[in-house]
Structures are given as structure tokens and as C-alpha cells.
Enzyme design. Structure first.
Site, PDB file in Angstrom:
ATOM      1  N   THR A 149     -13.174 -23.995  45.111  1.00 60.74           N
ATOM      2  CA  THR A 149     -11.913 -24.003  44.373  1.00 60.74           C
ATOM      3  C   THR A 149     -10.914 -24.868  45.106  1.00 60.74           C
ATOM      4  OG1 THR A 149     -12.238 -21.797  43.481  1.00 60.74           O
ATOM      5  CG2 THR A 149      -9.969 -22.546  43.624  1.00 60.74           C
ATOM      6  N   ARG A 177     -18.023 -15.584  32.460  1.00 57.58           N
ATOM      7  CA  ARG A 177     -17.281 -14.950  33.566  1.00 57.58           C
ATOM      8  C   ARG A 177     -16.023 -15.775  33.903  1.00 57.58           C
ATOM      9  NH1 ARG A 177     -15.691 -16.817  38.936  1.00 57.58           N
ATOM     10  NH2 ARG A 177     -15.587 -15.032  40.305  1.00 57.58           N
ATOM     11  N   VAL A 178     -14.926 -15.090  34.091  1.00 58.11           N
ATOM     12  CA  VAL A 178     -13.700 -15.759  34.523  1.00 58.11           C
ATOM     13  C   VAL A 178     -13.299 -15.195  35.883  1.00 58.11           C
ATOM     14  CG1 VAL A 178     -11.251 -16.139  34.012  1.00 58.11           C
ATOM     15  CG2 VAL A 178     -12.925 -16.145  32.150  1.00 58.11           C
ATOM     16  N   GLY A 179     -12.988 -16.067  36.812  1.00 56.82           N
ATOM     17  CA  GLY A 179     -12.588 -15.628  38.154  1.00 56.82           C
ATOM     18  C   GLY A 179     -11.078 -15.525  38.289  1.00 56.82           C
ATOM     19  N   ASP A 180     -10.631 -15.539  39.520  1.00 55.13           N
ATOM     20  CA  ASP A 180      -9.197 -15.427  39.799  1.00 55.13           C
ATOM     21  C   ASP A 180      -8.419 -16.706  39.498  1.00 55.13           C
ATOM     22  OD1 ASP A 180     -10.710 -16.637  41.867  1.00 55.13           O
ATOM     23  OD2 ASP A 180      -9.068 -16.383  43.284  1.00 55.13           O
ATOM     24  N   GLY A 201     -12.300 -18.112  47.005  1.00 54.61           N
ATOM     25  CA  GLY A 201     -13.302 -17.123  47.404  1.00 54.61           C
ATOM     26  C   GLY A 201     -13.716 -16.258  46.235  1.00 54.61           C
ATOM     27  N   GLY A 203     -13.566 -14.283  43.397  1.00 57.51           N
ATOM     28  CA  GLY A 203     -12.419 -14.051  42.527  1.00 57.51           C
ATOM     29  C   GLY A 203     -12.221 -12.602  42.134  1.00 57.51           C
TER      30      GLY A 203
HETATM   31  N1  ASP Z   1     -12.240 -18.188  43.350  1.00 59.29           N
HETATM   32  C1  ASP Z   1     -13.253 -18.849  42.565  1.00 59.29           C
HETATM   33  C2  ASP Z   1     -13.793 -17.904  41.537  1.00 59.29           C
HETATM   34  O1  ASP Z   1     -13.925 -16.729  41.811  1.00 59.29           O
HETATM   35  C3  ASP Z   1     -14.395 -19.359  43.360  1.00 59.29           C
HETATM   36  C4  ASP Z   1     -14.107 -19.926  44.700  1.00 59.29           C
HETATM   37  O2  ASP Z   1     -13.011 -20.048  45.138  1.00 59.29           O
HETATM   38  O3  ASP Z   1     -15.023 -20.261  45.395  1.00 59.29           O
HETATM   39  O4  ASP Z   1     -14.157 -18.362  40.487  1.00 59.29           O
END
Ligand code: ASP
Length: 288
Positions: A149, A177-180, A201, A203
Site C-alpha cells: 500500500t 474483499r475491501v481492506g482499510d 498492513g 487492513g
Molecule cells: N492495508 C492493505 C489492505 O489491507 C494492504 C497492505 O497495506 O499491505 O488491503
């Protein structure tokens, strides 16, 4: 570049920084990123300015600059998040080109390898070394990408703050899927009176604690950016220390004085700073 730093707006800076990395086809954010478990690259992005204007897209396919689509959502619609097919339709209607669905060479190879076991396992700190850009929270020593990210926070000469995040999300995630990263308050938060924060990281763990909103609230209480990030990391670790050992989450923050700091669960979270006085890569402190 000096002109850009001195005269541009923070909003333009974070968009330009995110676009820079989205442009790279051999990288880890944007259409060159790793796919979900169905072999499809889906992109998440958000942007927020000093007036708390926000825009985001999630699960966007085949569009090169999700950050710019997010900005269009912010500036041209009464909404804040568009997802999936609707986000793509909006992008095309606003002049974005529909790109090929084919995976980049790197991603194709990695996906073929992953299919042999088809096991979903986020791996700590194996982001691609080539990731780079102003105010970027990650780029790492290892050559392959898994989670990836780009989060950016910036302050302009007027003292206004803005932020943006762009990502292809966790590699081999479930389709949909949706992350942070596109969630305001999780992957990004800006409060022009206090400061701005972004995260990278796993999410799910960031969303659980409204991570970047929490960081900004800690800064409101008087904590330095680094301490505010540390306290948010501690919140994640406290909930499930055993699980936290298997994860990486990092926060990056800047306050209204332009002071910045970061903190991560594990070693290896790196961020870069570009200002009139500094152009440097920093290793974040970590808890475990
Ligand atoms: N934060 C991102 C997610 O969860 C992934 C990442 O930062 O590596 O989609």
C-alpha cells in the site's frame, strides 16, 4: 520540484505521489499489483483534503489511477465511496481508459506459483523494494510483493494537510474483499486542526480499531506523531498478542507543526520524508 513543494497544494501533492506509483507496471500498487485469489487485480484508494472532503473507490478493476477516480468521486458526486462495477462505470464516464485485464509479468508468475497451494497467508514485510515516493510508508528489502500500500500525507505552504492512499490490497484476498485503504478513518484520516495519518498492513486489524482516526485523536490529546502511532499499534497488539505476532501493521502520521513519526508491529516498516529540509528514508520503530 522545489516549486511544487512551495506553491502546490497538499491535495495535488498526495494525488501526484500516488499516481507516480500507480504508473509503475513492475510494482506493487496499481494495475501491476498482485491479484486476488481469482486472478483479478482490484484496486482500493481514497483521498481527503483539509476541509474533510473525501472520496474513495474500492474493488476497482482495469483503471490505472484509482486515486484520481477517488478525487473525482470527492469533487463531482454527492457520495464518498463507489465500489466495483459502479466505480468502473463512473471512471469511464469521467474519461478514464479501460485498461487490459492481463496481469503484469511479475504478478502472473507469482500468481501461478500461489495457485499450486492456493493458501491465503499474509506474509510480513515482503513488500517490493521498488515501491517509492514522497511520504510513502513502505518499501522493503525483499524482492516480492504480498501486501502493498502507498499512503501519503502532506502539508503545503498554507499549512493545509491532505492525504491519499492507493493499493491493490492484500494479495490473494477473496474477490470482493475491501481492506482499510479506501476507508476514511481506517487507512487514512486528516484533521486540519490536528494532523493526518495513514496505515499499511493487514487492513482488517486497522479497520477494527478505526486506526488512523485513533492516531489523529491521540495527537489531539497531545501525543507526538510517533507516540500516537505507537499507541494505536499497542491497541491492536493488546487485543490479540499471539495473532499480532503473525501480522504487520504500520502507521505514519504528521501533525500541524509538520512533525512526523511512525510505528509498526514488526520490524521492517519504512517511510520516506520529503520537505524543504529533508529527503530521507526512515526506519520505523516497532513493538515486537
Ligand atoms: N492495508 C492493505 C489492505 O489491507 C494492504 C497492505 O497495506 O499491505 O488491503
Amino acid at each position: 520540484m522545489e516549486d511544487f513543494i512551495q506553491k502546490g497544494t497538499a491535495l495535488d501533492a498526495v494525488e501526484a505521489g500516488a499516481m507516480h506509483i500507480e504508473n509503475k507496471i513492475d510494482c506493487c500498487v496499481g494495475l501491476g499489483g498482485y491479484p486476488d485469489r481469482d486472478g483479478i487485480v482490484t484496486l482500493d484508494s481514497c483521498i481527503m483534503d483539509h476541509k474533510a472532503n473525501i472520496g474513495a473507490v474500492a474493488g476497482l478493476e482495469r483503471i490505472k489511477h484509482p486515486v484520481s477516480v477517488a478525487r473525482k468521486v470527492m469533487e463531482k458526486t454527492p457520495h464518498v465511496i463507489l465500489v466495483g462495477a459502479g466505480a468502473q462505470q463512473f471512471a469511464i464516464e469521467n474519461g478514464f481508459t479501460l485498461e487490459s485485464a492481463e496481469l503484469s509479468g511479475e504478478a502472473k508468475k507469482a500468481y501461478a506459483e500461489w495457485l499450486k497451494k492456493s493458501e491465503y497467508k499474509p506474509v510480513i514485510n515482503i513488500e517490493n523494494k521498488k515501491q517509492n515516493g514522497p511520504f510513502a510508508p513502505n518499501f522493503f528489502e525483499d524482492g516480492t510483493a504480498n501486501h502493498d500500500t502507498m499512503g501519503l500525507v502532506a502539508m503545503d505552504a498554507m499549512g493545509n494537510l491532505s492525504g491519499a492512499v492507493t493499493t491493490s490490497g492484500m494479495a490473494y484476498k477473496l474477490h470482493g474483499r475491501v481492506g482499510d485503504s479506501p476507508i476514511i478513518g481506517a487507512g487514512l484520516f486528516v484533521d486540519n486542526e490536528i494532523g493526518a495519518a495513514t496505515s499499511s498492513g493487514t487492513g482488517e486489524e486497522v479497520i477494527r480499531i478505526c486506526g488512523t482516526h485513533l492516531v489523529v485523536e491521540f495527537m489531539r490529546q497531545g501525543y507526538s506523531p510517533e507516540m500516537a502511532c505507537k499507541k494505536a499499534v499497542e491497541r491492536i497488539v493488546k487485543r490479540d498478542a499471539a495473532k499480532a505476532k503473525t501480522l504487520q501493521v504500520g502507521f505514519l502520521a504528521m501533525n500541524k507543526k509538520g512533525q512526523y513519526g511512525a510505528y509498526a508491529i514488526q520490524k521492517g516498516f519504512v517511510f520516506s520524508v520529503k520537505s524543504n529540509n529533508e529527503n530521507k528514508i526512515h526506519q520505523s520503530k516497532y513493538l515486537i
